[in-house]
Motif scaffolding. Structure first.
Motif, mmCIF file in Angstrom:
data_model
loop_
_atom_site.group_PDB
_atom_site.id
_atom_site.type_symbol
_atom_site.label_atom_id
_atom_site.label_comp_id
_atom_site.label_asym_id
_atom_site.label_seq_id
_atom_site.Cartn_x
_atom_site.Cartn_y
_atom_site.Cartn_z
ATOM 1 N N LEU A 30 140.755 7.178 20.554
ATOM 2 C CA LEU A 30 139.926 6.521 19.626
ATOM 3 C C LEU A 30 140.597 4.780 19.654
ATOM 4 N N ASP A 31 139.718 4.118 19.680
ATOM 5 C CA ASP A 31 140.137 2.726 19.371
ATOM 6 C C ASP A 31 140.752 2.473 18.071
ATOM 7 N N GLU A 32 141.739 1.392 18.013
ATOM 8 C CA GLU A 32 142.187 1.202 16.506
ATOM 9 C C GLU A 32 141.081 0.707 15.675
ATOM 10 N N SER A 33 140.188 -0.393 16.203
ATOM 11 C CA SER A 33 139.164 -0.829 15.466
ATOM 12 C C SER A 33 137.895 -0.757 16.266
ATOM 13 N N TYR A 34 136.639 -0.533 15.587
ATOM 14 C CA TYR A 34 135.406 -0.874 16.159
ATOM 15 C C TYR A 34 134.606 -1.816 15.615
ATOM 16 N N GLY A 35 133.648 -2.190 16.555
ATOM 17 C CA GLY A 35 132.735 -3.199 16.191
ATOM 18 C C GLY A 35 131.446 -2.642 15.819
ATOM 19 N N LEU A 36 130.536 -3.494 15.495
ATOM 20 C CA LEU A 36 129.109 -2.748 15.567
ATOM 21 C C LEU A 36 128.498 -2.947 16.804
ATOM 22 N N PHE A 37 127.749 -2.006 16.988
ATOM 23 C CA PHE A 37 126.895 -1.680 18.371
ATOM 24 C C PHE A 37 125.790 -2.372 18.053
ATOM 25 N N ILE A 38 125.447 -3.682 18.875
ATOM 26 C CA ILE A 38 124.298 -4.358 18.604
ATOM 27 C C ILE A 38 123.694 -4.892 19.875
ATOM 28 N N ASP A 39 122.602 -4.734 20.540
ATOM 29 C CA ASP A 39 122.077 -5.332 21.574
ATOM 30 C C ASP A 39 122.776 -4.743 22.786
ATOM 31 N N GLY A 40 123.200 -3.497 22.579
ATOM 32 C CA GLY A 40 124.040 -2.774 23.959
ATOM 33 C C GLY A 40 125.394 -3.101 23.845
ATOM 34 N N ALA A 41 126.096 -3.638 22.932
ATOM 35 C CA ALA A 41 127.503 -3.986 23.133
ATOM 36 C C ALA A 41 128.049 -4.042 21.779
#
Ligand code: ADP
Length: 490
Positions: A30-41
């Protein structure tokens, strides 16, 4: 990350003997933090807001998750909108290939995803490994098969995609609900913005990794994490053509009001207070096992849980004795132990809700039965399986959805009475009938107001079989040809 949670899970015993611990040890990165998955990234949220996803069995933080704001939702919807034309114009057999790839990759990573599902949501590994993951993969396989055969699903008509679908899902079957929503939408040429529930975002984010691994074109699926406000921004976005929601009846009603008059399509899979009816001629041991799995396994965190039990009066003492006996051997504790039957309650808030209902049951005069041999783990959110007898139809515990391992036992004398009492609810999601008489099954099943009726079994699912409710349990179906219909126009 080491998935074991043994320090907090010195759990329960069966009378006289116990299983040795059998922890599932598949590691999860697991990563420490996750972003939003938008437009493939993955990208940082423009809202700059984040929240922690915790393990409800240990209260440890698993990862920091982005809380999408209105601007983030708009970015996701715009990405989905831009991707929709090319996705819909792809040769259908090519669209199918992407869905097959997602299904295969879910299978390849199944154990890791099952472990994460149990860590993030609290459900026993037995359940996530044997139910959630196989069904999630099956859903993509099944809908991959439809992608180039839609003309056969709707003979004589020309199905066209709707556009961008906003999909909002709950915390009880996080990855499976994502599969239920995404697979049919994609097969029909739509693109999606999915919002997972705030307490269980992590398997959806792992699914985003899978979508990248299989080279799904950017924007076809976007995953925006967050809570109710994020969901409301998605549902209210003018470019979202269809809203698919699974969750509480309360929020479903809000969404129905906000979608009214906008031309948006809406399907709602909401709450339930499903009846299980046992007739005196049923195979009682089999019925008791069915009841146990319908309300106690998975902590009762199932919208179609058989939370109201109607027992023919002549056998009620026998059924209650057997339920009590079976309750004693249920293993409550570490969700990652392969012998655990009842894991952690999904959140502190949900635990409080369950406790409120149990208090109300006792206060209103029903009798609570619970086995309390061993102490529960000191950390985390736990509730022992229990059942109530002496329940009146007017009691809160007989009327409202509890979403916990709490069963209300009531009796009946005739099939007509069973039917009247079973249908006496604002909900209509599922029902169970237990009898050895085939004619009785057909007669009662026909008259039950329930989207799904199981006979001499419970909680059996298949991607080819439509699921959904009547009355305040919602409308629209998921799965099967009926489910496809919610994602096309003619
Ligand atoms: P539960 O009681 O099962 O948590 P909810 O209906 O509260 O069910 O939540 C189901 C999903 O709906 C979650 O993803 C949640 O974030 C989302 N949600 C909650 N409130 C709203 C809202 N007002 N509009 C849209 N989505 C919402």
């Amino acid at each position: 990350m080491n998935p074991t949670a043994s320090d907090t899970n010195e759990h329960h015993t069966s009378p006289g003997w116990d299983y040795s611990p059998a922890p599932e040890r598949t590691p999860v990165e697991l990563d420490e933090s996750y972003g939003l998955f938008i437009d493939g990234a993955f990208r940082a949220p423009k809202s700059r807001k984040r929240f922690d996803s915790i393990n409800p069995a240990t209260e440890q933080t698993l990862a920091s998750v982005a809380e999408g704001g209105a601007k983030d939702v708009d970015d996701a919807v715009q990405a989905a909108k831009a991707a929709q034309g090319p996705w819909a114009r792809l040769k259908p057999s090519e669209r199918a290939k992407y869905l097959y790839r997602i299904a295969r990759r879910i299978q390849e990573r199944a154990r890791e995803l099952a472990v994460l599902e149990s860590m993030d949501g609290g459900k026993p590994i037995k359940e996530s490994r044997d139910v959630d993951l196989p069904l999630a993969a099956q859903h993509f396989f099944y809908h991959a098969g439809w992608a180039d055969k839609l003309a056969y699903a709707f003979p004589g008509r020309t199905p066209r995609p709707l556009g961008v679908c906003g999909q909002i899902i709950p915390w009880n079957f996080p990855l499976l609900m994502a599969a239920w929503k995404l697979a049919p939408a994609l097969a029909c040429g739509n693109t999606c913005v999915l919002k997972p529930a705030e307490t269980t975002s992590l398997t959806a984010l792992k699914l985003a990794e899978i979508l990248r691994e299989i080279d799904l074109p950017p924007g076809v699926v976007n995953i925006v994490t967050g809570a109710g406000e994020t969901g409301a921004a998605l549902a209210g976005h003018p470019d979202v053509k269809k809203i698919a929601f699974t969750g509480s009846t309360e929020v479903g009603k809000v969404l129905a009001r906000s979608a009214a008059g906008t031309g948006k399509r809406l399907t709602l899979e909401l709450g339930g207070k499903s009846p299980n009816i046992i007739f005196a001629d049923a195979a009682i041991d089999q019925a008791v096992e069915g009841i146990v799995s319908s309300i106690w396994f998975n902590q009762g965190h199932v919208c179609c849980a058989g939370s109201r039990l109607f027992v023919e009066e002549s056998i009620v003492d026998e059924v209650v004795d057997k339920l009590r006996h079976r309750m004693q051997s249920l293993r409550v504790g570490d969700p990652l132990d392969k012998n655990t039957d009842v894991g952690a309650i999904n959140s502190a808030e949900q635990l409080r809700t369950i406790e409120r209902y149990v208090d109300a049951g006792e206060h209103e005069g029903a009798i609570m039965h619970e086995v309390s041999a061993d102490p529960l783990p000191t950390k985390g959110f736990w509730h022992r399986p229990c059942f109530f007898t002496g329940v009146q139809p007017s009691h809160l515990i007989a009327r409202e959805e509890i979403f916990g391992p709490v069963l209300s036992v009531m009796t009946f004398r005739t099939p007509e009475e069973a039917l009247t009492r079973a249908n006496n609810t604002p909900y209509g999601l599922a029902a169970g009938i237990w009898t050895n008489t085939g004619a009785k099954i057909f007669e009662i099943a026909r008259k039950l107001d329930a989207g799904v009726v199981w006979c001499n079994t419970y909680n059996k699912f298949d991607a080819a079989s439509p699921f959904g409710g009547f009355k305040e349990s919602g409308f629209g179906r998921e799965g099967g040809r009926h489910g496809l219909k919610s994602y096309v126009k003619f």
